[in-house]
Scaffold this active site. Sequence first.
Site, PDB file in Angstrom:
ATOM      1  N   HIS A   1      48.502  21.316 -34.262  1.00  0.00           N
ATOM      2  CA  HIS A   1      49.741  21.792 -34.045  1.00  0.00           C
ATOM      3  C   HIS A   1      50.844  21.930 -34.979  1.00  0.00           C
ATOM      4  O   HIS A   1      51.863  22.823 -34.993  1.00  0.00           O
ATOM      5  CB  HIS A   1      50.069  21.366 -32.575  1.00  0.00           C
ATOM      6  CG  HIS A   1      50.721  19.798 -32.676  1.00  0.00           C
ATOM      7  ND1 HIS A   1      50.043  18.586 -32.723  1.00  0.00           N
ATOM      8  CD2 HIS A   1      52.015  19.659 -32.829  1.00  0.00           C
ATOM      9  CE1 HIS A   1      50.937  17.750 -32.892  1.00  0.00           C
ATOM     10  NE2 HIS A   1      52.212  18.082 -33.041  1.00  0.00           N
TER      11      HIS A   1
ATOM     12  N   HIS B   1      49.673  11.081 -35.655  1.00  0.00           N
ATOM     13  CA  HIS B   1      50.687  11.968 -34.687  1.00  0.00           C
ATOM     14  C   HIS B   1      49.891  12.956 -33.815  1.00  0.00           C
ATOM     15  O   HIS B   1      49.892  13.045 -32.624  1.00  0.00           O
ATOM     16  CB  HIS B   1      51.871  12.604 -35.124  1.00  0.00           C
ATOM     17  CG  HIS B   1      52.588  13.564 -34.138  1.00  0.00           C
ATOM     18  ND1 HIS B   1      53.155  13.172 -32.947  1.00  0.00           N
ATOM     19  CD2 HIS B   1      52.853  14.802 -34.407  1.00  0.00           C
ATOM     20  CE1 HIS B   1      53.707  14.241 -32.332  1.00  0.00           C
ATOM     21  NE2 HIS B   1      53.349  15.449 -33.181  1.00  0.00           N
TER      22      HIS B   1
ATOM     23  N   ASP C   1      52.862  16.595 -27.234  1.00  0.00           N
ATOM     24  CA  ASP C   1      53.550  16.663 -28.539  1.00  0.00           C
ATOM     25  C   ASP C   1      54.904  15.909 -28.303  1.00  0.00           C
ATOM     26  O   ASP C   1      55.534  15.044 -28.898  1.00  0.00           O
ATOM     27  CB  ASP C   1      53.643  17.920 -29.321  1.00  0.00           C
ATOM     28  CG  ASP C   1      54.381  17.885 -30.373  1.00  0.00           C
ATOM     29  OD1 ASP C   1      54.548  16.891 -31.002  1.00  0.00           O
ATOM     30  OD2 ASP C   1      55.533  18.883 -30.834  1.00  0.00           O
TER      31      ASP C   1
ATOM     32  N   ASP D   1      66.564  -2.239  -1.910  1.00  0.00           N
ATOM     33  CA  ASP D   1      66.297  -2.706  -0.642  1.00  0.00           C
ATOM     34  C   ASP D   1      65.466  -1.619  -0.028  1.00  0.00           C
ATOM     35  O   ASP D   1      64.642  -2.080   1.066  1.00  0.00           O
ATOM     36  CB  ASP D   1      67.663  -2.508   0.382  1.00  0.00           C
ATOM     37  CG  ASP D   1      68.137  -3.990   0.034  1.00  0.00           C
ATOM     38  OD1 ASP D   1      67.693  -4.941  -0.461  1.00  0.00           O
ATOM     39  OD2 ASP D   1      69.538  -4.442   0.698  1.00  0.00           O
TER      40      ASP D   1
ATOM     41  N   GLU E   1      53.231  24.557 -39.284  1.00  0.00           N
ATOM     42  CA  GLU E   1      54.823  24.317 -39.309  1.00  0.00           C
ATOM     43  C   GLU E   1      55.022  23.622 -40.679  1.00  0.00           C
ATOM     44  O   GLU E   1      55.974  23.861 -41.211  1.00  0.00           O
ATOM     45  CB  GLU E   1      55.204  23.677 -38.452  1.00  0.00           C
ATOM     46  CG  GLU E   1      56.815  23.490 -38.161  1.00  0.00           C
ATOM     47  CD  GLU E   1      57.199  22.903 -36.934  1.00  0.00           C
ATOM     48  OE1 GLU E   1      57.937  22.100 -36.894  1.00  0.00           O
ATOM     49  OE2 GLU E   1      56.560  23.071 -35.804  1.00  0.00           O
ATOM     50  N   ASP E   2      54.100  22.813 -41.079  1.00  0.00           N
ATOM     51  CA  ASP E   2      54.336  21.501 -42.107  1.00  0.00           C
ATOM     52  C   ASP E   2      53.511  21.755 -43.368  1.00  0.00           C
ATOM     53  O   ASP E   2      53.708  21.065 -44.084  1.00  0.00           O
ATOM     54  CB  ASP E   2      54.191  20.473 -41.507  1.00  0.00           C
ATOM     55  CG  ASP E   2      55.102  20.023 -40.428  1.00  0.00           C
ATOM     56  OD1 ASP E   2      56.215  20.437 -40.455  1.00  0.00           O
ATOM     57  OD2 ASP E   2      55.315  19.158 -39.751  1.00  0.00           O
TER      58      ASP E   2
END
Length: 711
Positions: free
Chosen positions: A72, A48, A139, A259, A76-77
Amino acid sequence: MFTIDDLADRLGGYLPQDEIRQVRRAFYYAEQAHDGQRRRSGEPYVTHPLAVANILANMHMDHQSLMAAMLHDVIEDTGIDKEALAEQFGKPVAELVDGVSKLTQITFEDKAVAQAENFQKMVLAMSRDIRVIIVKLADRLHNMRTLGALRPDKKRRIARETLEIYARIASRLGINTIRVELEDLSFQALYPMRAERIKRAVSSARGHRRSAIRQVQSSLQSSLDDEGLNGTVIGRQKHLLSIYKKMRYQRKPFAEIMDVFGFRILTEDVDSCYRILGVVHNLYKPVPGRFKDYIAIPKANGYQSLHTTLFGRGGMPIEVQIRTREMEAMANNGIAAHWLYKAGQTQHPIAQGSHARARAWVKGLLEMQRHAGDSLEFIEHVKNDLFPDDIYVFTPKGDIMELPQGATVIDFAYSVHTDIGNSCIACRIDRRLAPLSTRLESGQTLEIITAPGGRPNLGWLNFVVTAKARSAIRHALKHQQHTEAVQLGRRLLNKALAEFETSLEELPAGPVETLLDELSLKHLDALLESIGMGTRVTYMMARRLVDLHRGELPQRTVGPASQKPIVISGAEGMVIKFARCCHPLPGDPVIGHLSAGKGIVVHRTECRNLSELKNDPDKLFALEWSQDIEEEDFPVALRLEVESRRGLVAELAALVTSAGANIERIDIEERDARLATVNLTLAVRDRVHLARIIKRLRNLANIGRINRLGT
């Protein structure tokens, strides 16, 4: 499978080798940090961030942005914090990563609050470094491309958030390639069946119209070649959401939308753009009113182009956009072109202007954030601010101001400066006085008239459309209400203290500070505001202050001090309101009731509702009208019994107007074939003015009883 070596090869086209090595190092760090983590699709998690970096590489973003893309999700993870990243990769990269990271340490009540708080955090990071939002958009784009592995409800939630916020931000920053893809992916996630049907229909229609498109393209290109103009004609694709919106909101069938043939002509310089426009208009007749010059007046996101619509053979509409190749790069990359041109060691004025406009927009977001009551109110302001349709108006000095469609004079005043909006009292549009609620049109010249005593009106919130104006008005009204509540609270507290033969000014600081501590208040204004707004009983506060001062239970006096009424002038503002049940007028005997959250509500002494309020005597105050009443109108309700006849309403209106009053509302109830009851709400100056009007009404033919309502 795309690898770091593939990315490094691509970066070699515009980045030096030492910066590419730093990007590689960030990738290996992220790979180690995310070791063992997998995406919902089953792929290693590091695929990712690598894909996000690849999207940024397409825009030629700098190496720090690419490193932040790699890292990034690390804060957070994983267990790695911002300080560790700063130590490894430098503070700018750590700040970028932190700006993109969600607030994981706080538990929120619901998803909406979490979304709003996270967005608010990101705006603060954007104010320090605009690259935060570009990394976030990349992201979000990769997340949207890989939505397939998520639950349907989560897909829809993320798609809706993307459509409402991130696609609009991409549009606001001029990053058209990301905006179009985000919109189409969101549309497919929200309405998969509709998207699939439109996609199939577009493919089919394109096949049927191929020869007609080639013919128009060929005739345009031949005309340019004959005139010796360097221009390339290319077909323009309509994207799915654009087709769906036109079908739904313009109520057009699919065949009518398809059209319209769309073409884009790319050339080398601005002069050639206007010369090509002349050639195109000579080849096909232009549709009146459909020409737009975004080169002379660019859009807020820096977009520049000439737009025109032509009558093709058989009346077939042809939409043509004419722009330079640099404008095309700006239209696709927007603010990212700032780094694209930087990478080429030149800083183009178009890219500089785009970057400056983006920073100005973020500065506006910060101002809204300061004025907003909470994060949910702020994100609503942001959503309202991201609608793209614009008009262009002029200041008296000839400066161009850009505003959204439907903007009013008040929106313009606040776009100039918050202080101009707050003190605005009148306006001239093209040198003529106009109401403040007037909807503006492109090309108008506006002059705002201000006054030192001017202040925002609550009614302005009913017609303003810009988020800046709405948030600034609410902020000013809150401040105004706070100031007026503090002033009223001081008057009420001093009136109650007078019953104990003292005043707030005479009391020492000790008792006041002790009372504030007991109530967990930080300063005296907070206590006075709560008294003025009716959330604390004035007598109880006064009694406690005197008790703390004297050390014994005080005795109330019943002398003249306690009988002294509060003087009102009708211009106290938001904390003194006039009861709608009895419509008090200057000259009426009045009494005040302290209502929680409203301040003092003024009633006539004979008002029927006072019988219920007298059960709480500590919240009732004697009032009297000031000798100097402000020049303003007060509403009053009358009931007339009349004989029905043609022209009655016109006759009443003429009489009231000639007496210097206004009719705010009129209702007629038929009692039988002959008699009717007329309920009138008038705007009058005072009780004497009302008496003159009633006297005139009695002189009308066939008027029976006249009653003033509210007693």
